[in-house]
Design a protein around this motif. Structure first.
Motif: not given
Length: 110
Positions: A53, A57-59, A81, A84
């Motif tokens: 995590t 990459e974000p998304g 977070s 996630s």
């Protein structure tokens, strides 16, 4: 199935003694592939989950499974977070909501 404080004991002691170094390596290898979706099986208390995590990459979609709900709860509680990871287990029906197949399957040897 693990119940009670077994998930906590597992995460506190066995992860440090046995799994942590492998988890870090596996997380690095997974992130290097830059996948859009990851399916992690037998996640346990989430040591690999935490590593992956933090490196994805974000998304990136990250579905996490384990047969023991207390272990999935431990994994979710230790995520950097909220939200996630998408936990899937015997008491979850979210596995039917997948938008596309996962590109990387991750499982840490036991």
């Amino acid at each position: 199935m693990f119940t009670g404080s077994v998930a906590e004991v597992y995460d506190t002691y066995l992860v440090l003694l046995i799994f942590e170094r492998y988890a870090t390596d596996l997380a690095k290898r997974t992130a290097a592939l830059a996948p859009e979706a990851v399916l992690e099986i037998a996640a346990g208390s989430g040591v690999v989950t935490r590593g992956i995590t933090s490196m994805l990459e974000p998304g990136t979609r990250h579905a996490v499974t384990d047969l023991n709900p207390p272990m999935l709860e431990m994994a979710a509680s230790k995520q950097p977070s909220p939200g996630s990871m998408d936990g899937c287990g015997p008491s979850s029906s979210r596995h039917a909501e997948r938008k596309s197949p996962c590109q990387v399957l991750v499982a840490q040897p036991m």
